[in-house]
Design an enzyme around this catalytic site. Sequence first.
Site, PDB file in Angstrom:
ATOM      1  N   GLY A  98       1.049  -1.577   0.152  1.00 48.44           N
ATOM      2  CA  GLY A  98       0.334   0.126   0.189  1.00 48.44           C
ATOM      3  C   GLY A  98       0.361   0.616  -0.445  1.00 48.44           C
ATOM      4  O   GLY A  98       0.605   2.020  -0.865  1.00 48.44           O
ATOM      5  N   THR A 120      -8.022 -13.931  -8.033  1.00 50.54           N
ATOM      6  CA  THR A 120      -7.974 -13.184  -8.476  1.00 50.54           C
ATOM      7  C   THR A 120      -7.293 -11.452  -7.810  1.00 50.54           C
ATOM      8  O   THR A 120      -8.441 -11.512  -7.491  1.00 50.54           O
ATOM      9  CB  THR A 120      -8.436 -13.185  -9.570  1.00 50.54           C
ATOM     10  OG1 THR A 120      -8.382 -14.524 -10.201  1.00 50.54           O
ATOM     11  CG2 THR A 120      -8.319 -11.951 -10.784  1.00 50.54           C
ATOM     12  N   GLU A 122      -7.045  -7.678  -8.262  1.00 50.49           N
ATOM     13  CA  GLU A 122      -8.030  -6.569  -8.647  1.00 50.49           C
ATOM     14  C   GLU A 122      -6.443  -5.494  -8.701  1.00 50.49           C
ATOM     15  O   GLU A 122      -6.837  -4.902  -7.639  1.00 50.49           O
ATOM     16  CB  GLU A 122      -9.238  -5.877  -8.696  1.00 50.49           C
ATOM     17  CG  GLU A 122      -9.865  -6.951  -8.911  1.00 50.49           C
ATOM     18  CD  GLU A 122     -10.905  -7.168  -7.716  1.00 50.49           C
ATOM     19  OE1 GLU A 122     -10.636  -6.835  -6.527  1.00 50.49           O
ATOM     20  OE2 GLU A 122     -11.728  -8.046  -7.434  1.00 50.49           O
TER      21      GLU A 122
END
Length: 178
Positions: A98, A120, A122
């Site tokens: 982050g 998965t 994003e």
Amino acid sequence: MILTDQQILAEIERGNIIIEPYDRSCLGTNSYDVHLGRYLATYRDAVLDARKHNEIENFEIPAEGFVLQPGVLYLGVTEEYTESHAHVPFLEGKSSVGRLGIDIHATAGKGDIGFCNHWTLEISVSMPVRVYHGMPVGQLIYFTVQGDVETFYNRKANAKYNDRTDKPVESMMWKNTF
């Protein structure tokens, strides 16, 4: 309640949590670190349509890394294949990721009991940043549940993300009726 390191280890021993590959050094106080898999993908079309099958192009992250660009949605995948048979897994980005301006998921941080697959991701970035296959990207947190489960995710007839793959999977929204 969130499982602690000792509880995660006990659930792995019971077979309620499966992580492949598993590395004891990735177990935190109350989470397990996961890593960026070998593949990324981008959508082929510039405009996505929720009622259409939006196709993606997969590519392998080279040894020298790959520079992610702002304004592009990248689908990534965890190196780890996971199964959760008694707890709700949540995937959160690592603080170090982050702080590089990388978001690893837009909305899909929660798994279901019975989810058995690679995750998965994003991925979006706030500025250009080079990423590498195998770098730590997230941490799995496991929550206890109250009550019995009627249908586990991997047994649901309408589950859209059951096919095991080590590549990112595009949105299957188009399979819904709306």
